[in-house]
Design a protein around this motif. Sequence first.
Motif, short mmCIF file in Angstrom:
data_model
loop_
_atom_site.label_atom_id
_atom_site.label_comp_id
_atom_site.label_asym_id
_atom_site.label_seq_id
_atom_site.Cartn_x
_atom_site.Cartn_y
_atom_site.Cartn_z
N ILE A 45 -12.05 -23.99 -33.39
CA ILE A 45 -12.90 -24.48 -34.49
C ILE A 45 -12.30 -25.70 -35.17
O ILE A 45 -13.02 -26.59 -35.62
CB ILE A 45 -13.14 -23.35 -35.53
CG1 ILE A 45 -14.25 -23.76 -36.47
CG2 ILE A 45 -11.89 -23.00 -36.29
CD1 ILE A 45 -14.73 -22.67 -37.39
N CYS A 46 -10.96 -25.78 -35.23
CA CYS A 46 -10.30 -26.90 -35.93
C CYS A 46 -9.80 -27.91 -34.91
O CYS A 46 -8.80 -27.68 -34.23
CB CYS A 46 -9.15 -26.39 -36.80
SG CYS A 46 -9.71 -25.44 -38.20
N MET A 47 -10.50 -29.04 -34.82
CA MET A 47 -10.10 -30.11 -33.91
C MET A 47 -10.33 -31.44 -34.60
O MET A 47 -11.22 -31.55 -35.46
CB MET A 47 -10.91 -30.05 -32.61
CG MET A 47 -10.66 -28.82 -31.76
SD MET A 47 -11.55 -28.87 -30.19
CE MET A 47 -13.23 -28.68 -30.76
N PRO A 48 -9.58 -32.47 -34.26
CA PRO A 48 -9.75 -33.77 -34.91
C PRO A 48 -11.08 -34.42 -34.52
O PRO A 48 -11.65 -34.14 -33.48
CB PRO A 48 -8.55 -34.58 -34.37
CG PRO A 48 -8.19 -33.92 -33.07
CD PRO A 48 -8.48 -32.47 -33.29
N PHE A 49 -11.56 -35.31 -35.39
CA PHE A 49 -12.77 -36.11 -35.19
C PHE A 49 -14.06 -35.28 -35.24
O PHE A 49 -15.00 -35.62 -35.92
CB PHE A 49 -12.71 -36.90 -33.87
CG PHE A 49 -11.49 -37.77 -33.75
CD1 PHE A 49 -10.50 -37.47 -32.82
CD2 PHE A 49 -11.31 -38.87 -34.57
CE1 PHE A 49 -9.37 -38.26 -32.70
CE2 PHE A 49 -10.18 -39.66 -34.46
CZ PHE A 49 -9.20 -39.35 -33.53
N MET A 50 -14.10 -34.19 -34.50
CA MET A 50 -15.30 -33.34 -34.48
C MET A 50 -14.83 -31.90 -34.36
O MET A 50 -14.15 -31.53 -33.41
CB MET A 50 -16.21 -33.69 -33.30
CG MET A 50 -17.48 -32.84 -33.24
SD MET A 50 -18.48 -33.13 -31.74
CE MET A 50 -19.10 -34.77 -32.06
N ASP A 51 -15.20 -31.04 -35.36
CA ASP A 51 -14.73 -29.65 -35.29
C ASP A 51 -15.60 -28.83 -34.33
O ASP A 51 -16.59 -29.30 -33.78
CB ASP A 51 -14.70 -29.00 -36.68
CG ASP A 51 -16.08 -28.85 -37.30
OD1 ASP A 51 -16.15 -28.77 -38.53
OD2 ASP A 51 -17.08 -28.82 -36.56
N GLY A 52 -15.18 -27.57 -34.14
CA GLY A 52 -15.85 -26.71 -33.17
C GLY A 52 -17.31 -26.42 -33.51
O GLY A 52 -18.13 -26.24 -32.61
N ILE A 53 -17.63 -26.39 -34.80
CA ILE A 53 -19.00 -26.10 -35.20
C ILE A 53 -19.92 -27.27 -34.85
O ILE A 53 -21.00 -27.08 -34.26
CB ILE A 53 -19.08 -25.80 -36.71
CG1 ILE A 53 -18.21 -24.58 -37.06
CG2 ILE A 53 -20.52 -25.56 -37.14
CD1 ILE A 53 -18.58 -23.32 -36.31
N GLU A 54 -19.51 -28.49 -35.19
CA GLU A 54 -20.32 -29.66 -34.84
C GLU A 54 -20.45 -29.79 -33.33
O GLU A 54 -21.51 -30.12 -32.80
CB GLU A 54 -19.68 -30.92 -35.43
CG GLU A 54 -19.74 -30.97 -36.97
CD GLU A 54 -19.05 -32.21 -37.51
OE1 GLU A 54 -18.12 -32.71 -36.83
OE2 GLU A 54 -19.43 -32.67 -38.58
N PHE A 55 -19.35 -29.54 -32.64
CA PHE A 55 -19.36 -29.60 -31.18
C PHE A 55 -20.34 -28.58 -30.61
O PHE A 55 -21.16 -28.89 -29.72
CB PHE A 55 -17.95 -29.34 -30.66
CG PHE A 55 -17.87 -29.02 -29.21
CD1 PHE A 55 -17.53 -27.74 -28.77
CD2 PHE A 55 -18.15 -29.99 -28.26
CE1 PHE A 55 -17.46 -27.44 -27.44
CE2 PHE A 55 -18.07 -29.69 -26.90
CZ PHE A 55 -17.73 -28.41 -26.50
#
Length: 535
Positions: free
Chosen positions: A58-68
């Motif tokens: 869920i926590c990733m740079p630029f685009m988190d897991g939810i947006e992805f």
Amino acid sequence: MSSLKVVIVDDEFLIRNYLKRRVCWEELGMEIAGEASSAREALDLIDQIIPDIIFTDICMPFMDGIEFSKAVVEKFPHIKIVIITGHDEFDYVKRSIKLGISDFLLKPVNPEEIRKVALELKSKIEMERTHIKEYEKLKQRLDESLPYMQEKFLNEILLGELDQHEIVDKMAYFKIIMNEQSDVFQTAVVEVSDSVGGPHDREEELILLAMKCSDLIRQVLKEDLFVHVFFDNSRKIVILSNNESLDLTDCCETIKALLINRCKCFVSIGIGNKIHGLKNIKVTYREACDALNYKVVIGKNQVVNYNDITYNSDQSWRGIPNKGEKLDFFIKTGMKYKAIELIDELFSESCFNLSITIENLRLEAFDIISTCMRVLLEFKIDTSSLWGKNTKPYEDVFRMDNLLEMKDYLKSLLEKVINKIHSFNERKANILIVQIQEYIEQNMHDSNLSLSTIAKEFYVSPSHLCRLFKQETKQTVVEYITRQRMEYAKKILKETNLKVYQIGEMVGINDPNYFSTIFKKFTGLSVNEFRKKVE
């Protein structure tokens, strides 16, 4: 089925490596088709691979897991997504399930949890693929269906639109086999509806369900050449029997059990009497339809013979005079048993007759719901606090198709409303009593302070105030005023050397003798005795 393709998305190499190596994906019938260290990289990868399952942090740079996940679901709604999250984001992920996320795992994850989720998703994917195949097959069957002209002809017989010669001639033309040794006919009408509801209520889905059920009925009756299964003009399944020895009631009980078990649907069947002659098929069909309509009274999943139904001879819907006003009164006064009696009377089986339809019952139910909503609005009670934001009573009633289900639903609804009003009144009464107690404490020096003056101040009747105060405090208003005055008098006696008449005036009792009498009755001591005791 070929191996399911899995993609892992996480910005930490160790996590990706852990997910790949700690689970034997081949044993699960899956393969790791790719991995990505960011959501952007993953989106490009998914366009190429089009995986079946994605495990993403869920926590990733630029685009988190939810947006992805949102981006993936919008483009590939069939892909199953599993969010891997830490404890801090847990609630956030739960709220995001609406985006289409299939499941989520709480860090630290263990291999067994991953296996469990993967197998559950595999099962869902297999079911969806099976459903798609069945859907495509049934859709093709829908295009083919029964020969249109044959079904149209059989419906003309049901409606009595053909004479004897036309029926005989067209039967030969359409190759419909009838028993030359018997002119006895009997019909049954079968109605099916999806037990799941929701999106399955789409017209196409209901048609497909009916086709599946009709195929099963044909399988049951395929050995009998003199029994024909087809759809009438209202898309109900008709069983037309020219086999005098066939026990159609037993046969329909078997069919009902089969459809409920295999199709997971509701089934209602009406059976007409046996008649003689092709021309009278319309009579047994009409009787079967009347018997089927009796499901409004007895509910679904029933087989009903025409001779078994009982109707009220009164052909009008009687209703209840001043129903709305009565129900309004029962709700506001908490007369739950009276409200339930009204529902029982309104939806009594004895009031049912041939002219009454489910629409009549729904309109009555809508009136009851409207009365409940109106009372709640009068009390400024948020209806969502009663049955939730996602529950819509009008839609619930619209989905119901029988008297018993509707009656039980309305009884439950009324109980909730009456309990809510009762709780509201209790809270309101408690607030009023607290305000009155504060008023008494602030005005106990007023010699005119009494039940009537307090009632006037708070715009309530003295009798209602007396009853309410006693109910909440277990003492009368006068008793409470006296207690507060005496407690304050004791405090003054302890802290000052004021004379009796002065203390009496401070607590609203101007007559020194009366004050002394009340004080001794309350404390068991005279004023002087009390002073000596506390000195």
